[in-house]
Design a protein around this motif. Sequence first.
Motif, PDB file in Angstrom:
ATOM      1  N   VAL A  97       0.838  -1.198   0.000  1.00  0.00           N
ATOM      2  CA  VAL A  97       0.000   0.000   0.000  1.00  0.00           C
ATOM      3  C   VAL A  97       0.881   1.259   0.000  1.00  0.00           C
ATOM      4  CG1 VAL A  97      -1.696   1.350   1.306  1.00  0.00           C
ATOM      5  CG2 VAL A  97      -1.948  -1.134   1.131  1.00  0.00           C
ATOM      6  N   ALA A  98       1.935   1.230   0.812  1.00  0.00           N
ATOM      7  CA  ALA A  98       2.838   2.377   0.874  1.00  0.00           C
ATOM      8  C   ALA A  98       3.553   2.599  -0.462  1.00  0.00           C
ATOM      9  CB  ALA A  98       3.858   2.180   1.996  1.00  0.00           C
ATOM     10  N   VAL A  99       3.950   1.509  -1.126  1.00  0.00           N
ATOM     11  CA  VAL A  99       4.579   1.621  -2.452  1.00  0.00           C
ATOM     12  C   VAL A  99       3.603   2.238  -3.450  1.00  0.00           C
ATOM     13  CG1 VAL A  99       5.465   0.306  -4.424  1.00  0.00           C
ATOM     14  CG2 VAL A  99       6.229  -0.252  -2.105  1.00  0.00           C
ATOM     15  N   ALA A 100       2.352   1.794  -3.409  1.00  0.00           N
ATOM     16  CA  ALA A 100       1.339   2.343  -4.318  1.00  0.00           C
ATOM     17  C   ALA A 100       1.152   3.837  -4.082  1.00  0.00           C
ATOM     18  CB  ALA A 100       0.010   1.608  -4.137  1.00  0.00           C
ATOM     19  N   ALA A 101       1.106   4.245  -2.818  1.00  0.00           N
ATOM     20  CA  ALA A 101       0.952   5.669  -2.506  1.00  0.00           C
ATOM     21  C   ALA A 101       2.120   6.480  -3.046  1.00  0.00           C
ATOM     22  CB  ALA A 101       0.834   5.853  -0.994  1.00  0.00           C
ATOM     23  N   ALA A 102       3.326   5.924  -2.915  1.00  0.00           N
ATOM     24  CA  ALA A 102       4.507   6.624  -3.423  1.00  0.00           C
ATOM     25  C   ALA A 102       4.509   6.682  -4.952  1.00  0.00           C
ATOM     26  CB  ALA A 102       5.772   5.935  -2.911  1.00  0.00           C
ATOM     27  N   GLU A 103       4.186   5.562  -5.596  1.00  0.00           N
ATOM     28  CA  GLU A 103       4.183   5.501  -7.064  1.00  0.00           C
ATOM     29  C   GLU A 103       3.138   6.456  -7.662  1.00  0.00           C
ATOM     30  OE1 GLU A 103       5.836   3.620  -9.462  1.00  0.00           O
ATOM     31  OE2 GLU A 103       7.285   2.954  -7.966  1.00  0.00           O
ATOM     32  N   LEU A 104       1.987   6.549  -7.014  1.00  0.00           N
ATOM     33  CA  LEU A 104       0.927   7.423  -7.503  1.00  0.00           C
ATOM     34  C   LEU A 104       1.134   8.879  -7.090  1.00  0.00           C
ATOM     35  CD1 LEU A 104      -2.144   5.102  -6.763  1.00  0.00           C
ATOM     36  CD2 LEU A 104      -1.261   5.703  -9.030  1.00  0.00           C
ATOM     37  N   GLY A 105       2.088   9.111  -6.196  1.00  0.00           N
ATOM     38  CA  GLY A 105       2.346  10.471  -5.729  1.00  0.00           C
ATOM     39  C   GLY A 105       1.179  11.045  -4.939  1.00  0.00           C
ATOM     40  N   LEU A 106       0.570  10.218  -4.089  1.00  0.00           N
ATOM     41  CA  LEU A 106      -0.659  10.632  -3.412  1.00  0.00           C
ATOM     42  C   LEU A 106      -0.394  11.630  -2.287  1.00  0.00           C
ATOM     43  CD1 LEU A 106      -2.616   7.261  -3.059  1.00  0.00           C
ATOM     44  CD2 LEU A 106      -2.778   8.973  -4.866  1.00  0.00           C
ATOM     45  N   GLU A 107      -1.139  12.719  -2.304  1.00  0.00           N
ATOM     46  CA  GLU A 107      -1.145  13.645  -1.169  1.00  0.00           C
ATOM     47  C   GLU A 107      -2.083  13.130  -0.085  1.00  0.00           C
ATOM     48  OE1 GLU A 107      -2.220  17.510  -2.510  1.00  0.00           O
ATOM     49  OE2 GLU A 107      -0.497  17.717  -3.849  1.00  0.00           O
ATOM     50  N   HIS A 108      -3.103  12.376  -0.491  1.00  0.00           N
ATOM     51  CA  HIS A 108      -4.122  11.858   0.431  1.00  0.00           C
ATOM     52  C   HIS A 108      -4.496  10.462  -0.037  1.00  0.00           C
ATOM     53  CE1 HIS A 108      -7.445  12.454   3.358  1.00  0.00           C
ATOM     54  NE2 HIS A 108      -8.177  11.736   2.521  1.00  0.00           N
ATOM     55  N   ILE A 109      -4.542   9.508   0.879  1.00  0.00           N
ATOM     56  CA  ILE A 109      -4.912   8.139   0.516  1.00  0.00           C
ATOM     57  C   ILE A 109      -6.099   7.689   1.350  1.00  0.00           C
ATOM     58  CG2 ILE A 109      -3.279   7.082   2.157  1.00  0.00           C
ATOM     59  CD1 ILE A 109      -2.903   4.825   0.070  1.00  0.00           C
ATOM     60  N   VAL A 110      -6.978   6.921   0.722  1.00  0.00           N
ATOM     61  CA  VAL A 110      -8.107   6.307   1.432  1.00  0.00           C
ATOM     62  C   VAL A 110      -7.880   4.801   1.459  1.00  0.00           C
ATOM     63  CG1 VAL A 110     -10.597   6.015   1.575  1.00  0.00           C
ATOM     64  CG2 VAL A 110      -9.652   8.125   0.610  1.00  0.00           C
ATOM     65  N   VAL A 111      -7.955   4.232   2.653  1.00  0.00           N
ATOM     66  CA  VAL A 111      -7.745   2.795   2.846  1.00  0.00           C
ATOM     67  C   VAL A 111      -8.995   2.219   3.496  1.00  0.00           C
ATOM     68  CG1 VAL A 111      -6.337   1.023   3.946  1.00  0.00           C
ATOM     69  CG2 VAL A 111      -5.261   3.152   3.161  1.00  0.00           C
ATOM     70  N   THR A 112      -9.590   1.240   2.840  1.00  0.00           N
ATOM     71  CA  THR A 112     -10.761   0.573   3.398  1.00  0.00           C
ATOM     72  C   THR A 112     -10.503  -0.921   3.469  1.00  0.00           C
ATOM     73  OG1 THR A 112     -13.180   0.387   3.241  1.00  0.00           O
ATOM     74  CG2 THR A 112     -11.951   0.282   1.167  1.00  0.00           C
ATOM     75  N   SER A 113     -11.517  -1.698   3.821  1.00  0.00           N
ATOM     76  CA  SER A 113     -11.327  -3.150   3.893  1.00  0.00           C
ATOM     77  C   SER A 113     -12.670  -3.854   3.774  1.00  0.00           C
ATOM     78  CB  SER A 113     -10.670  -3.566   5.214  1.00  0.00           C
ATOM     79  OG  SER A 113     -11.623  -3.611   6.260  1.00  0.00           O
ATOM     80  N   VAL A 114     -12.577  -5.128   3.507  1.00  0.00           N
ATOM     81  CA  VAL A 114     -13.743  -6.010   3.647  1.00  0.00           C
ATOM     82  C   VAL A 114     -13.986  -6.249   5.133  1.00  0.00           C
ATOM     83  CG1 VAL A 114     -13.440  -7.194   1.444  1.00  0.00           C
ATOM     84  CG2 VAL A 114     -12.179  -7.989   3.452  1.00  0.00           C
ATOM     85  N   ASP A 115     -15.146  -6.789   5.472  1.00  0.00           N
ATOM     86  CA  ASP A 115     -15.377  -7.262   6.829  1.00  0.00           C
ATOM     87  C   ASP A 115     -14.625  -8.571   7.016  1.00  0.00           C
ATOM     88  OD1 ASP A 115     -17.473  -5.662   8.416  1.00  0.00           O
ATOM     89  OD2 ASP A 115     -18.403  -5.815   6.440  1.00  0.00           O
ATOM     90  N   ARG A 116     -13.914  -8.699   8.139  1.00  0.00           N
ATOM     91  CA  ARG A 116     -13.183  -9.929   8.439  1.00  0.00           C
ATOM     92  C   ARG A 116     -13.598 -10.429   9.819  1.00  0.00           C
ATOM     93  NH1 ARG A 116      -8.782 -11.567   5.165  1.00  0.00           N
ATOM     94  NH2 ARG A 116      -8.901 -13.366   6.565  1.00  0.00           N
ATOM     95  N   ASP A 117     -14.831 -10.912   9.899  1.00  0.00           N
ATOM     96  CA  ASP A 117     -15.328 -11.438  11.168  1.00  0.00           C
ATOM     97  C   ASP A 117     -14.600 -12.704  11.595  1.00  0.00           C
ATOM     98  OD1 ASP A 117     -17.349  -9.430  11.472  1.00  0.00           O
ATOM     99  OD2 ASP A 117     -18.562 -10.460   9.970  1.00  0.00           O
ATOM    100  N   ASP A 118     -13.810 -13.284  10.679  1.00  0.00           N
ATOM    101  CA  ASP A 118     -13.058 -14.494  10.999  1.00  0.00           C
ATOM    102  C   ASP A 118     -11.802 -14.212  11.802  1.00  0.00           C
ATOM    103  OD1 ASP A 118     -12.213 -13.157   8.540  1.00  0.00           O
ATOM    104  OD2 ASP A 118     -10.756 -14.791   8.310  1.00  0.00           O
ATOM    105  N   LEU A 119     -11.361 -12.954  11.842  1.00  0.00           N
ATOM    106  CA  LEU A 119     -10.118 -12.607  12.533  1.00  0.00           C
ATOM    107  C   LEU A 119     -10.394 -12.178  13.971  1.00  0.00           C
ATOM    108  CD1 LEU A 119      -8.398 -10.527   9.698  1.00  0.00           C
ATOM    109  CD2 LEU A 119      -7.976 -12.928  10.316  1.00  0.00           C
ATOM    110  N   PRO A 120      -9.499 -12.525  14.908  1.00  0.00           N
ATOM    111  CA  PRO A 120      -9.737 -12.192  16.326  1.00  0.00           C
ATOM    112  C   PRO A 120      -9.944 -10.708  16.578  1.00  0.00           C
ATOM    113  CG  PRO A 120      -7.922 -13.753  16.115  1.00  0.00           C
ATOM    114  CD  PRO A 120      -8.274 -13.328  14.723  1.00  0.00           C
ATOM    115  N   ASP A 121      -9.265  -9.851  15.797  1.00  0.00           N
ATOM    116  CA  ASP A 121      -9.413  -8.402  15.990  1.00  0.00           C
ATOM    117  C   ASP A 121     -10.205  -7.749  14.865  1.00  0.00           C
ATOM    118  OD1 ASP A 121      -7.636  -8.519  13.880  1.00  0.00           O
ATOM    119  OD2 ASP A 121      -6.203  -7.087  14.755  1.00  0.00           O
ATOM    120  N   GLY A 122     -10.834  -8.559  14.006  1.00  0.00           N
ATOM    121  CA  GLY A 122     -11.598  -8.017  12.886  1.00  0.00           C
ATOM    122  C   GLY A 122     -10.750  -7.378  11.803  1.00  0.00           C
TER     123      GLY A 122
END
Length: 309
Positions: A97-122
Motif C-alpha cells: 500500500v505504501a509503495v502504491a501511494a509513493a508511485e501514484l504520488g498521493l497527497e491523500h490516501i483512502v484505505v478501506t477493507s472487507v469485513d473480516r469477522d473471521d479474525l480475532p481483531d476483525g
Amino acid sequence: MTPPAGSPQVPQRQRKPDWIRVKAPTSKGYADTRNLMRSLGLATVCEEAACPNIGECWTKKHATVMILGDTCTRACAFCNVKTGMPRAVDPLEPEHVAVAAAELGLEHIVVTSVDRDDLPDGGASQFVKVIQALRRNTPSTTIEILTPDFRNKSEAAVSAIVEAGPDVYNHNLETVPRLYPTIRPGARYYASLRLLESVKRQAPHIFTKSGVMVGLGEERLEVHQVMDDMRSAGIDFLTMGQYLQPTPRHAKVQEFVSPQAFAAYAAIARAKGFLLVAASPLTRSSYHAGDDFRKMQAARQAQLEKARG
C-alpha cells in the motif's frame, strides 16, 4: 418477445436517469492505475464495489485501496464485494500500500477493507500496520481510513487504530435504522454510531466521517434523524449518494433521488452543523476525498477562529 412457458425469468436492470450515467473508462491514467494495483496484488473498492466514478478517479491516479483481501465475510444487500471465506492476511500488504501511494504520488490516501469477522481483531491490526507503513514511506501523505464495524471487537479495535493516528476516520452508517434488517443485516445501527462516537471521544483532533445511501426506500424524516444521530456522535463530515443496484441479485433501487432533492438534504445537513457535507447522486465515500480533507481543515480553522472571537 414473451419467453416460453416454464423458462426462468431473467431479472431486468433498472434504467438510470441521465444525471447518473457515466462513460466507460478508457484513459491512459486509468490503465496505469489498474496496472500498478495488479502488479502489487492490491484490491481496490473502486473495482470490487463497481463504483461509477472509477474512470474519473483513476484517470487522476486516485484509488481507494481495499486491504485484507477481496472477499467479505458478510453479504450486505447493497454491496458488490464477493462473499465467502477469505484468504490468510497478506503480511506484505502494508508495504505494498505504501509503495502504491509513493508511485501514484498521493497527497491523500483512502484505505478501506472487507469485513473480516473471521479474525480475532476483525482486521484492526492490519489497518494499524498500513498506517505505520505509510507514515514511514510517505510521511507527507494524509491518511483516511474507512473501516468496518469490527463487530463485538470495536472498543479494542478503535483504540489501536486511533493510536496509530489516521487523519480521517470514516465508517459508513449506509442507511436508516429501519432498513438495516434487509439492507445491512450483519450490522447494528447504534453500534456503528457508538464506534464513531468512540473515535471522537478518544481523539477529538481526528476528523470523523460517515455516509448514507438514498433511494433504498427511506423516508425523508428518517434521513433527517440519521443526521441528528450523527451530530450527536460528533461526526464532522457527511456524505450522501444515490444507491445503484450492482447486479439484479442485489436490493432494488426504490427511487432515483433528483439532484434538487440532494441539494435540499445538503442544506439541511449544513444547518445541523456538519463541518462538511457532500451530497449528490454520484457522491461516494472517497470521491474527491483529498480535496474534501483540505476543506475540512479550513472549516475547522474558521470555526476555531470564530470561537476565539
